[in-house]
Scaffold this active site. Structure first.
Site, PDB file in Angstrom:
ATOM      1  N   ARG A 175     -20.554 -25.382   5.714  1.00  6.34           N
ATOM      2  CA  ARG A 175     -21.643 -25.967   5.116  1.00  6.34           C
ATOM      3  C   ARG A 175     -22.688 -25.680   6.331  1.00  6.34           C
ATOM      4  O   ARG A 175     -22.737 -25.868   7.305  1.00  6.34           O
ATOM      5  CB  ARG A 175     -21.421 -27.666   5.526  1.00  6.34           C
ATOM      6  CG  ARG A 175     -22.737 -28.523   5.131  1.00  6.34           C
ATOM      7  CD  ARG A 175     -22.603 -29.761   5.842  1.00  6.34           C
ATOM      8  NE  ARG A 175     -23.832 -30.403   5.466  1.00  6.34           N
ATOM      9  CZ  ARG A 175     -24.387 -31.460   6.253  1.00  6.34           C
ATOM     10  NH1 ARG A 175     -23.857 -31.664   7.375  1.00  6.34           N
ATOM     11  NH2 ARG A 175     -25.564 -31.908   5.772  1.00  6.34           N
ATOM     12  N   LEU A 234     -26.821 -42.446  -1.378  1.00  2.00           N
ATOM     13  CA  LEU A 234     -27.081 -43.430  -0.430  1.00  2.00           C
ATOM     14  C   LEU A 234     -26.129 -43.541   0.680  1.00  2.00           C
ATOM     15  O   LEU A 234     -24.935 -44.324   0.346  1.00  2.00           O
ATOM     16  CB  LEU A 234     -27.423 -44.689  -1.252  1.00  2.00           C
ATOM     17  CG  LEU A 234     -28.268 -44.830  -2.304  1.00  2.00           C
ATOM     18  CD1 LEU A 234     -28.225 -46.170  -3.146  1.00  2.00           C
ATOM     19  CD2 LEU A 234     -29.675 -44.375  -2.168  1.00  2.00           C
ATOM     20  N   ASN A 268     -26.068 -43.093   5.117  1.00  2.83           N
ATOM     21  CA  ASN A 268     -26.775 -43.388   6.340  1.00  2.83           C
ATOM     22  C   ASN A 268     -28.001 -42.719   6.203  1.00  2.83           C
ATOM     23  O   ASN A 268     -29.449 -43.402   6.589  1.00  2.83           O
ATOM     24  CB  ASN A 268     -26.221 -42.821   7.650  1.00  2.83           C
ATOM     25  CG  ASN A 268     -26.731 -43.412   8.933  1.00  2.83           C
ATOM     26  OD1 ASN A 268     -27.195 -44.546   8.821  1.00  2.83           O
ATOM     27  ND2 ASN A 268     -26.465 -42.764  10.230  1.00  2.83           N
ATOM     28  N   GLY A 269     -28.271 -41.454   5.752  1.00  8.91           N
ATOM     29  CA  GLY A 269     -29.368 -40.814   5.275  1.00  8.91           C
ATOM     30  C   GLY A 269     -29.376 -41.118   3.842  1.00  8.91           C
ATOM     31  O   GLY A 269     -28.162 -41.199   3.185  1.00  8.91           O
ATOM     32  N   GLY A 327     -23.951 -46.135  -2.008  1.00  9.91           N
ATOM     33  CA  GLY A 327     -24.056 -45.981  -3.364  1.00  9.91           C
ATOM     34  C   GLY A 327     -22.874 -46.268  -3.991  1.00  9.91           C
ATOM     35  O   GLY A 327     -22.630 -46.923  -5.169  1.00  9.91           O
ATOM     36  N   GLU A 381     -18.546 -33.083  -1.066  1.00 11.63           N
ATOM     37  CA  GLU A 381     -19.414 -31.731  -0.709  1.00 11.63           C
ATOM     38  C   GLU A 381     -18.281 -30.926  -0.310  1.00 11.63           C
ATOM     39  O   GLU A 381     -18.638 -29.629  -0.640  1.00 11.63           O
ATOM     40  CB  GLU A 381     -20.308 -32.233   0.373  1.00 11.63           C
ATOM     41  CG  GLU A 381     -21.465 -32.913   0.001  1.00 11.63           C
ATOM     42  CD  GLU A 381     -22.087 -33.716   1.024  1.00 11.63           C
ATOM     43  OE1 GLU A 381     -21.578 -34.607   1.541  1.00 11.63           O
ATOM     44  OE2 GLU A 381     -23.265 -33.317   1.688  1.00 11.63           O
TER      45      GLU A 381
END
Lengths: 400, 290
Positions: free
Chosen positions: A91, A209, A211-212, A333, A385
Site C-alpha cells: 500500500r 468514515l 478516523n479519517g 460507516g 483494501e
C-alpha cells in the site's frame, strides 16, 4: 498463488497473506514499535487464538525478517518455504500524477515514490523503507505498488484544480489528489456486484468514515470527485481533523493567537473535528456515548459531523445528476447505525429511504439497508483494501 | 553510523529544549544533571512547557506522553556509556565544559560523538586535553530548540570529516533542521550578530531614545522579527546574554562588544528574564509575556 500484502508505516508493519486462487486470507498480523527493544508482534489466524509477543526489532529489515520467520514457523506459521510467496503488494499512500493503476516496482518507480516525499512526508518514506526491506529478504519476488491516490486520477481537471493561480499547480503540483482510493474502489466495485448491475451504469457515492473520512462520487466505475484534497485535511469533518474551513481563517488566527505554522497545522489536524467541538474525544463512539448522556457539545459535534457528510452527498448527487447507490464503509460507516440513520433521514428528496430494521441489524457483513421502494440503494460494505491490493497484484502478475 | 540514543548533559533551558526535540523525533534520550533536585526541577519545567504547547495546539496529550516515554532522567553519568552521541548543555564556562568533556572520555564508547552546545567558546580549546579530539564538535541549537529550524555545526581544528558528516546527517535528516557549517570564531554567526542587536537596543534604552516596549515593537514590526531584541534577551536569559557578550568582548577586543552596563545591573539584581519571571518585561511561569 500466495500473495503477501504489506502496509509499512514509520514504526509499524502490517501484513496479510492471501491464497489468490480462492482469495482466502491465510494469516494477518502487525508489528508495532519498530525501532525499540520491545516491538510488539501480533498475529491473527483464522479460527485460532491470536499470538502476541515482544522482541527487539530495531529496523524494518528486521521486522520483515521476523515476519518471514513467523510465516514459516513449524507450529504457528502457514508456509513451508518463503519461496511460496509469489509476489508482494504494497500500500503506497501517494502516487502523485504518475500512477493511475497498480505498478510493478522497479528503480524508476522507487525514484518516483521518493520524489513524492514532499507531498506525503509521513507515509511515502515509510513505504520505501518497507519496499527496501522486502527487497533485501526476497530479492527475486516481484513487488507491486498500489496507490491510495490512483483511483482518483480519473477526476477531471475542473474538479481536481483549485481556483488559485494555475502556476502553483504547474510549479508544485498543488491540486486535489484524494485519498482512501483503494477503499472507495473496493466498495464501489462490491456495490455493483451486490446490486447485480454493471459498474458502467451506476452512479455511486461512497462514504469512507473512519478516523479519517472522505466521500467519493463514482460514476461509471470511475472516481469523478472526492472530498479529500491535496492533503487528507480537506473535506469532511473528522475525528481530529477540521475538514473544510475558510482558508482565510488561518492567517487570521495565526496573528490573533501568535501561532507558528506548525502550531496551526497541528491545531487543524490533531485538535479539531469531533475532538475540537466536543472537547471529549475524536472517537465517534465516545462522543456518541457522551451525547446520549446529554452532553451539549457532544451533541453539537455529532450534528456538525453528520451535516457535513450530508452536504457532500448532496453535492455529489448534483455532480452526477442523481445517484443510484449510497455506500457506507470504514469503522464508523460500518458500525454507527445512528449516524447512518441521521444522514439518510434528510436525504429523502433524492428518493432515498432507509429500512430502519435492516439498518439496526448488528451485523458486520455487507448488506442492503434501504427499503424496497427506495429509488436509491443504500449499502453497508466493510472495506477490504488489503484484498484489493492482493487482487491488483495478482492480476498484474497474470498479465505479465 | 546511526544515532539512536543521545545523552544530554544539563537540565537547564537548552538541555531541556534539546531533549524535548530529540524525543519528539523518536530518539532515546538520557537527560543527566548532577543533582536529583536539579533534574526534578528540569522535568517539572519540561512538563509545564509541554502543557503550554498542548494549550497552544502544538502537541496532543498522546504526543506529550510519547516524548516523556523517550526521556530518562539520570544522575549516574556511567549510563552515558550506551549513547551514540552526547550533547553537553551546561553553563557557558570554558573550564567547566573542558573538564566535563575530558572526564566523559574516561568511560564512554570510543566512537561516541561529543557535541558541545556552546555559543561562544572555542571547540579547539575545549578539546585540547582530550585523547580523541576528532570526535568533538559544536552543535549550537538556538532557543527554543524545538522550534528554530537552524543549527550551527561548528568544526574545531581537529574535528574529523567523519564526525562532521555523521553530525550533519543527524541534524538534517533525523532532526529535520537546516544546518550551516561554521568555523571557529567566538559567537559563530548567530550569537555574534544577535548580541550586537541586543546590546544596541540596550544602548537605545539607556540613552532614553524610546521605551523598552517601543524599541521591541519597532524592530519586531519594522523588520519582521518574531520577538523584539529586549524580549529576545529576556527569553535567552540575561545572564546568558551577558556571558556571551563578555566572551565576545574578551576574545575579539572590539569595544562594540562591550556589554551595556544596564545588562550587568539587571543580572546582579537577578532580573534574568523569563527564567526568573522578570527582565525587561514580566512573564508567567508558562512563558507568556504579561
Amino acid at each position: 498463488m500466495k500473495i503477501l500484502v504489506i502496509n509499512s508505516g514509520s514504526s509499524s508493519l502490517k501484513f496479510q497473506l492471501y491464497e489468490m486462487t480462492t482469495e482466502k486470507l491465510l494469516i494477518k498480523g502487525r508489528i508495532e514499535r519498530i525501532g525499540s527493544e520491545t516491538a510488539i508482534i501480533t498475529v491473527e489466524r483464522d479460527g485460532q487464538e491470536d499470538v502476541r509477543f515482544t522482541q527487539e526489532i530495531l529496523h524494518h529489515s528486521e521486522a520483515v525478517r521476523s515476519m518471514l520467520k513467523f510465516l514459516t514457523h513449524t507450529d504457528l506459521g502457514v508456509l513451508d518455504n518463503i519461496l511460496e510467496i509469489k509476489a508482494v503488494g504494497h500500500r503506497i499512500v501517494h502516487g502523485g500524477e504518475w500512477f493511475r493503476s497498480a505498478t510493478l516496482i522497479n528503480a524508476d518507480v522507487q525514484q518516483k515514490i521518493r520524489h513524492l516525499y514532499d507531498l506525503a512526508p509521513l507515509h511515502n518514506p515509510a513505504h520505501m523503507v518497507g519496499i527496501q526491506a522486502v527487497l533485501e529478504h526476497l530479492p527475486h519476488v516481484p513487488q507491486v505498488a498500489v496507490f491510495d491516490t490512483a483511483f482518483h486520477q480519473s477526476i477531471p481537471q475542473k474538479a481536481y484544480l483549485y481556483p488559485i493561480p494555475l502556476s502553483l499547480y504547474k510549479k508544485y503540483g498543488v491540486r486535489r489528489y484524494g485519498f482512501h482510493g483503494t477503499s472507495h474502489e473496493f466498495v464501489s466495485r462490491r456495490a455493483a456486484q451486490l446490486l447485480g448491475k454493471p459498474m458502467e451504469q451506476l452512479k455511486i457515492v461512497t462514504c469512507h468514515l473512519g478516523n479519517g473520512a472522505s466521500c467519493t462520487a463514482v460514476s461509471g466505475g470511475q472516481s469523478i470527485d472526492t472530498s479529500m484534497g491535496m492533503t487528507p485535511l480537506e473535506g469532511l469533518m473528522m475525528g481530529t481533523r477540521s475538514g473544510d474551513i475558510d482558508s482565510a481563517i488561518i492567517p487570521y488566527i495565526l496573528s490573533k493567537e501568535d501561532l507558528t505554522i506548525n502550531e496551526v497545522n497541528s491545531m487543524l489536524n490533531k485538535h479539531s473535528g469531533l475532538l475540537g467541538i466536543s472537547g471529549i474525544s475524536g472517537d465517534v463512539r465516545e462522543v456518541q456515548q457522551a451525547a446520549s448522556e446529554g452532553d451539549a457539545r457532544a451533541l453539537l459535534a455529532l450534528d456538525m459531523y453528520e451535516y457535513r457528510i450530508r452536504k457532500y452527498i448532496g453535492a455529489y448527487s448534483a455532480a452526477m445528476n442523481g445517484i443510484d447507490a449510497l455506500v457506507f464503509t470504514g469503522g464508523v460507516g460500518e458500525n454507527s447505525t445512528f449516524l447512518r440513520y441521521k444522514i439518510c433521514e434528510q436525504l429523502t428528496y433524492l428518493g432515498l429511504h432507509l429500512d430502519s430494521e435492516k439498518n439496526n441489524e448488528p451485523s458486520h457483513i455487507e448488506r442492503l439497508i434501504s427499503t424496497e421502494s427506495s429509488s436509491v440503494n443504500i449499502l453497508v460494505i466493510p472495506t477490504n483494501e488489503e484484498l484489493l491490493i492482493a487482487q491488483k497484484t495478482f492480476s498484474l502478475l497474470e498479465e505479465d | 553510523m546511526e544515532i539512536k540514543k543521545v545523552g544530554v548533559i544539563g537540565a537547564g533551558t537548552m538541555g531541556r529544549g534539546i531533549s524535548e526535540l530529540l524525543a519528539a523525533k523518536g530518539l532515546d534520550v538520557l537527560l543527566l544533571d548532577k543533582s536529583q533536585d536539579k533534574l526534578s526541577e528540569g522535568i517539572r519545567l519540561l512538563d509545564a512547557s509541554l502543557e503550554k504547547q498542548i494549550e497552544r495546539w502544538a502537541l496532543t496529550h498522546q504526543e506529550k506522553k510519547l516524548i516523556f516515554s523517550k526521556i530518562t532522567p539520570v544522575t549516574d553519568e556511567q549510563l552515558l556509556i550506551e549513547c551514540d552521541m552526547i550533547i553537553e548543555a551546561i553553563s557557558e564556562q570554558l573550564e567547566a565544559k573542558r573538564l566535563l568533556l575530558q572526564h566523559l572520555e574516561n568511560f564512554i564508547k570510543p566512537e561516541t560523538i561529543l557535541a558541545s552546545n556552546t555559543a561562544t567558546l572555542s571547540l579547539t580549546e575545549l578539546a585540547e586535553a582530550m585523547a580523541y579530539k576528532e570526535r568533538v564538535i559544536g552543535l549550537h541549537f538556538l532557543f527554543p530548540a524545538g522550534q528554530v529550524k537552524l543549527v550551527e555545526i561548528v568544526r574545531g581544528l581537529k574535528t574529523s570529516d567523519q564526525t562532521f558528516q555523521v553530525t550533519k546527517q543527524f541534524v538534517e535528516q533525523t532532526l529535520d533542521k537546516t544546518s550551516i557549517q561554521v568555523y571557529e570564531s567566538p559567537g559563530y554567526v548567530t550569537t555574534r550578530i544577535i548580541c550586537i542587536l541586543i546590546n544596541e537596543a540596550l544602548h537605545t534604552l539607556t540613552e532614553g531614545v524610546a521605551t523598552a516596549a517601543d524599541i521591541d515593537e519597532a524592530i519586531r514590526i519594522g523588520y519582521g522579527f518574531h520577538y523584539g531584541p529586549l524580549e529576545m534577551a529576556d527569553r535567552f536569559g540575561l545572564d546568558s546574554v551577558l556571558a556571551s557578550m563578555d566572551a565576545l568582548f574578551s576574545e575579539l577586543g572590539d569595544l562594540k562588544y562591550r556589554p551595556n552596563v544596564l545588562l550587568k545591573k539587571m543580572v546582579r539584581a537577578q532580573h534574568l528574564g523569563l527564567k526568573t519571571g522578570r527582565g525587561f518585561f514580566s512573564y508567567s511561569e508558562g512563558g507568556e509575556r504579561l
